[in-house]
Enzyme design. Structure first.
Site, short mmCIF file in Angstrom:
data_model
loop_
_atom_site.label_atom_id
_atom_site.label_comp_id
_atom_site.label_asym_id
_atom_site.label_seq_id
_atom_site.Cartn_x
_atom_site.Cartn_y
_atom_site.Cartn_z
N GLU B 281 0.84 -1.20 0.00
CA GLU B 281 0.00 0.00 0.00
C GLU B 281 0.88 1.25 0.00
OE1 GLU B 281 -2.62 0.35 3.39
OE2 GLU B 281 -3.38 2.31 2.74
N CYS B 305 -2.13 -0.38 13.15
CA CYS B 305 -2.21 -1.60 13.95
C CYS B 305 -2.77 -1.38 15.33
CB CYS B 305 -0.83 -2.22 14.13
SG CYS B 305 0.05 -2.40 12.61
N SER B 325 -3.30 3.89 6.88
CA SER B 325 -3.30 2.69 6.07
C SER B 325 -4.64 2.00 6.22
CB SER B 325 -2.18 1.77 6.56
OG SER B 325 -2.44 0.45 6.15
#
Ligand code: FMN
Ligand code: SF4
Lengths: 394, 591
Positions: B281, B305, B325
């Site tokens: 990505e 995360c 992301s």
């Protein structure tokens, strides 16, 4: 019998303020150290309770090197039954403003604040008018000093100087750790002189008449006069300016109703004096019984024999339980458990010896609470429990 | 240096040292309670008071600076007397139901009792609070146990910058929490659990999920799968009195098997997978930004995360969400794969699968409730337990942890590389990503030979590095000569700093790693207590040891991940990946 000093009324504070321009102009043309010495030799001590020598306070702050410093007038006047600061601000506001500006000159600060008790919002309009007039004159004589009013939040603890700074900084009003002291680390972390309204009014007197006139009043360690708010069981409640150093006996002679059994000196956080001690007690900073951490010293409440001292104590503890900032364990929990304790004794759930355990608790609070509020609960508690023990039990 | 006399002995200490520190440096222990080294010194509990000669009152040693010639007594009659009274006062407003409290024997109030030794309770009386707020999926607040030390206030305000935990009301009614009618579950709480980590008593705790896990384990119709995050193995040992920094990977896997889990997988597998997806990505975004202005890609790209961090961003920086992301966090990826890839492979009805994640984190408990984390009505992950909860389950099951043989993770979602291990510490995700991205782009290993990027390791709040790309492979020629700038932060205060830069258009970075908890997952809100910088460092070292001991240390060399792409996913960022491994974010901003 009694002290040699008779009760003496004085009239400095509310004497007219018409010469304020002259006094301002003269004072700011004098060098800082001269003004400081004048205050030091007058032996004026703070009238907000702690009794710290005012000249020394200004001196310490003047010695700090910061470019930004503040002058703050403590007008929080939270002690129930006191309203002397309100009277000063409504009758002679320009005295207070003048003193703040002179302080600004001494410590090199151009910014003053008045921390005004929330309930005194009605003073704001006239006070702002006085400030405008004052600032205009400052501009006229090319003296850079501005004063703003900061409205208090209504909490008693915000009268404590470091809690007051926190409150002004938009935080929860809670006392800070000391040291550092305001003279080096005050409002916004800058060196700050914070004085009670009345203290500032006295400095005006000193600049007007010189230190000697002030010093000649009172007794050793307790110079000058002081405003007292007289209330309770008295035929003549009100505000009186009296010379310091009088005996409580003389005071009761003058203000009592003939049946006074005790006097509370300095409000809830002050000291309770039973009749048998009237003689040996003088009012001022020297005697153990006054001046030591008496927030807004000046409240004099008389109790006659119809009063239940149990109720008096119950009220005080109720007050502290609510007004403690809730920060430190001894005060936050201590006030509550003291209140519980005296109720339990009164109900008969605990025996009279339990009062001694409660006295141990107040000793701990006096020794370990973070600020003057928690430290001073012991004052009235021990006096009432020790002198009116039967009233606690039966 | 100044001289201070403590209990009759003269010591020399640095100017500015507090009395407490001066005593500690010279092995004199002063009982204390609210104090937290380097973090929290407010002097509110007053347990640490000492007698300073010449002082009117006693002084709180944790906040009073030592001064030249000071004479201090830490054990005088006066000090010991008042200490007992203060401790009695603390207990007088505490429920004292220790045996049924989850903090029993791991409680700082009990420890203090062990030091102070009371023999009576003189001051019994009112209790100030009784609110239990269990509205949050992550954190439960039981005000009756709170002793108002305010550590959580400091952590929530000064370290995390969230500002939710605060004192309210005055006097005896003072309480700590969100404001009176605000529930944790409906607030801006990020669920990071840093407050839980520092709470000395049982007032703040994770929402228990062990009951649900036990039920699933006892349910014979369920196949129960467990996975463990990288940071758990570096801290679980502390529950069983190992030194901080002891790795217990094998014993942990063995214990999970003994508890009855049918499959023990490793979240690390999905960490490697995350690198493949997130790395791809990143490269796609960089390519868009450098070569194709029509695409709406933005840089810097920020890692995703850490669910506490995500929620913080959704509240505070909703306008910057496109920088995140789109990758799900690793355990969510693994959950989704368990219920698709694994279920298919083993021919198990996904509805009969129960996936448990063992996490160092309380925010993951919230994360699994997000609507995006469900597919066809099935949750990707069914329950999250913290490292502490796993410790409790192991004890509860009577497993002799210290004497367990070493166990192993199960296939096919159990294999991982060193790159996955370091996901557990601040800087690790970035380093793992760069190991792979750099090699994809240039065909060469990260320069330096160690595979580490030293400036990104450690406990500093904001860490940065730049890597110049030279001689890329032909398909990445657009990167030739580009210096890739990266930043890493842990703790939300630092996150806010980096996000403010993005907001103002002054961020110089291409890629940013953000973890919600200071130090990263090793000191996440679900880890064993206590946590301080020394313990953080030990756990961090353990994580790097684990990495360095692995034969394979780069995510793109994980053979099982490659198999997964070959047999099931196709390619990174492919259709299946998007369906299972990527997600969307929602603005929670009030304005
Ligand atoms: C609980 C508490 C309440 C106080 N309230 C007041 C107040 O209302 N007004 C005041 O002038 N000082 C108050 N003080 C004293 C201030 O902290 C401070 O000593 C004073 O403003 C200093 O001024 P001075 O030196 O002129 O007295 C209070 C102190 C305590 C501990
Ligand atoms: S003594 Fe009372 S008012 Fe003062 S800091 Fe402690 S709790 Fe607050």
């Amino acid at each position: 019998m009694g002290s040699v000093y008779q009760l003496k009324r004085v009239d400095f504070i509310f004497k007219d303020e018409k010469d304020w321009k002259v006094i301002l102009k003269n004072s700011i043309s004098r060098p800082a150290h001269e003004l400081i010495n004048e205050l030091i030799s007058s032996e004026l001590k703070g009238r907000g309770g702690a009794g710290f020598p005012t000249g020394l306070k200004w001196k310490l702050t003047a010695e700090e090197n910061d470019l930004v410093k503040y002058v703050i007038c403590n007008a929080d006047e939270g002690e129930p039954g006191t309203f002397k600061d309100r009277e000063i601000l409504s009758k002679v506001p320009l005295k207070v403003l003048t003193s703040m500006a002179v302080c600004g000159h001494v410590i090199r600060s151009n910014t003053g604040y008045i921390y005004l008790r929330g309930e005194y919002f009605f003073l704001q309009k006239d006070l702002n008018k006085a400030i405008s007039e004052f600032e205009e004159y400052c501009r006229e004589i090319n003296f850079d000093f501005s004063i703003r009013i900061f409205m208090g939040s209504g909490a008693y603890i915000c009268g404590e100087e470091t809690a007051l700074f926190e409150s002004m900084e938009g935080k929860r009003g809670e006392p800070r750790n000391k040291p550092p002291f305001p003279s080096s680390y005050g409002y916004m972390g800058k060196p700050t002189v914070i004085n009670n309204v009345e203290t500032l009014a006295h400095t005006y007197t000193i600049f007007e008449y010189g230190a000697k006139r002030f010093y000649d009043l009172g007794v050793q360690y307790s110079r000058g006069s002081k405003l007292f708010s007289v209330s309770g069981d008295t035929p003549k409640p009100g505000i009186y300016e009296l010379e310091l150093g009088m005996s409580l006996f003389d005071f009761v002679e003058e203000f009592g109703d003939g049946d006074t059994k005790a006097v509370q000196v300095g409000g809830a956080s002050g000291f309770l004096v039973p009749r048998k001690r009237f003689n040996e007690t003088t009012i001022g900073f020297q005697g153990k019984l006054t001046g030591i951490s008496l927030p807004t010293g000046g409240s004099m409440m008389l109790f006659n024999s119809s009063r239940s001292m149990y109720n008096v104590l119950d009220n005080y503890l109720e007050f502290f339980r609510e007004e403690s900032c809730g920060q430190c364990t001894p005060c936050r929990v201590g006030c509550q458990q003291l209140l519980n304790g005296i109720k339990a004794v009164k109900r008969g759930d605990k025996n009279a010896q339990y009062l001694d355990k409660l006295l141990r608790l107040t000793e701990t609070m006096q020794n370990t609470a973070k600020c003057g509020l928690g430290q001073s609960v012991a004052n009235s508690f021990s006096a009432i429990v020790e002198n009116f023990r039967e009233e606690m039990i039966y | 240096m100044i001289n201070i006399t403590i209990n009759g002995k003269v010591f020399q200490v640095e100017e500015g040292t507090t009395i407490f520190e001066a005593a500690k440096q010279n092995n004199i222990l002063i009982p204390h309670f609210c104090y937290m080294e380097n973090v929290h010194q407010i002097g509110s509990c007053r347990i640490c008071v000492v007698e300073v000669e010449g002082g009117k009152t006693l002084m709180a040693s944790c906040v009073t600076p030592a001064t030249e010639g000071m004479i201090v007594h830490t054990n005088s009659e006066r000090v010991r007397d008042v200490r007992k009274v203060i401790f009695e006062l603390m207990l007088s407003d505490h429920p004292k139901e220790c045996l049924s409290c989850w903090r029993n024997q791991n409680c700082e109030l009990q420890e203090l009792g062990n030091l102070i030794q009371l023999n009576e309770f003189r001051y019994e009386g009112a209790k100030s609070k009784d609110v239990i707020d269990s509205s949050s999926p992550s954190i439960v607040r039981d005000s009756s146990k709170c002793i108002l030390c305010r550590r959580c206030v400091t952590v929530c305000n000064e370290i995390q910058g969230v500002g939710l935990m605060n004192p309210h009301h005055r006097g005896f009614s003072t309480f700590i929490g969100p404001s009176e009618d605000e529930l944790l579950g409906e607030s801006v709480c990020t669920n990071c659990g840093q407050c839980v980590l520092v709470c000395p008593v049982g007032a703040l705790k994770e929402k228990d999920s062990t009951v649900a896990v036990w039920e699933a384990l006892y349910d014979k119709t369920k196949t129960v799968v467990v996975q463990t995050a990288p940071a758990v193995r570096a801290a679980l040992g502390e529950v069983f009195l190992y030194e901080p920094g002891t790795l217990v990977t094998g014993k942990m896997a063995a214990a999970l098997h003994q508890l009855g889990f049918n499959y023990v997988f490793d979240t690390n597998f999905a960490a490697d997978l995350t690198i493949m997806e997130e790395g791809s990505e990143f490269l796609e975004r960089v390519k868009d930004v450098l070569t194709n202005k029509d695409k709406k890609s933005v840089l810097p790209m920020i890692t995703s995360c850490s669910p506490g961090w995500i929620k913080f961003m959704e509240h505070r920086y909703a306008g910057q969400l496109p920088h995140l992301s789109s990758c799900k966090s690793p355990h969510m990826m693994l959950g989704a794969l368990t219920k698709s890839y694994f279920a298919e492979k083993m021919n198990i009805d996904p509805a009969k699968l129960f996936v448990v994640s063992v996490m160092p984190c309380t925010a993951k408990k919230f994360e699994i409730t997000r609507p995006e984390m469900f597919k066809d009505g099935l949750a990707d992950v069914d329950a999250v337990i913290t490292t502490r909860e796993l410790g409790r389950m192991i004890k509860d099951a009577g497993i002799d942890f210290r004497n367990l043989p070493e166990g192993e993770f199960d296939s096919p979602l159990g294999l991982s590389t060193g790159a996955a291990d370091i996901f557990g510490t601040t800087g690790g995700v970035m380093e793992a990503a760069l190991r792979t991205v750099y090699e994809l782009v240039t065909g060469r290993e990260l320069p330096g030979g160690t595979l580490h990027i030293q400036p990104l390791a450690g406990l500093n709040r904001i860490k940065t590095a730049s890597i110049k790309i030279g001689n890329p492979l032909p398909e990445y020629s657009f990167l030739d000569g580009v210096t890739v700038k990266v930043a890493v932060t842990s703790g939300l205060r630092g996150a806010a700093e980096l996000l403010d830069q993005i907001k103002n258009g002054t961020s110089p970075y291409h890629f940013i790693e953000i973890m919600g908890c200071p130090g990263g997952c090793i000191s996440g809100g679900g880890q064993p207590r206590p946590v301080n910088d020394a313990i953080r460092t030990q756990r961090m070292k353990a994580i790097y040891r684990e990495d360095e001991g692995k034969p394979v240390r780069k995510s793109h060399e994980n053979s099982d991940v490659m198999l997964l792409y070959r047999d099931f996913l196709g390619m990174p960022l492919g259709h299946k990946s998007h369906e299972l491994l990527h997600t969307i974010y929602t603005s929670r901003s009030k304005n």
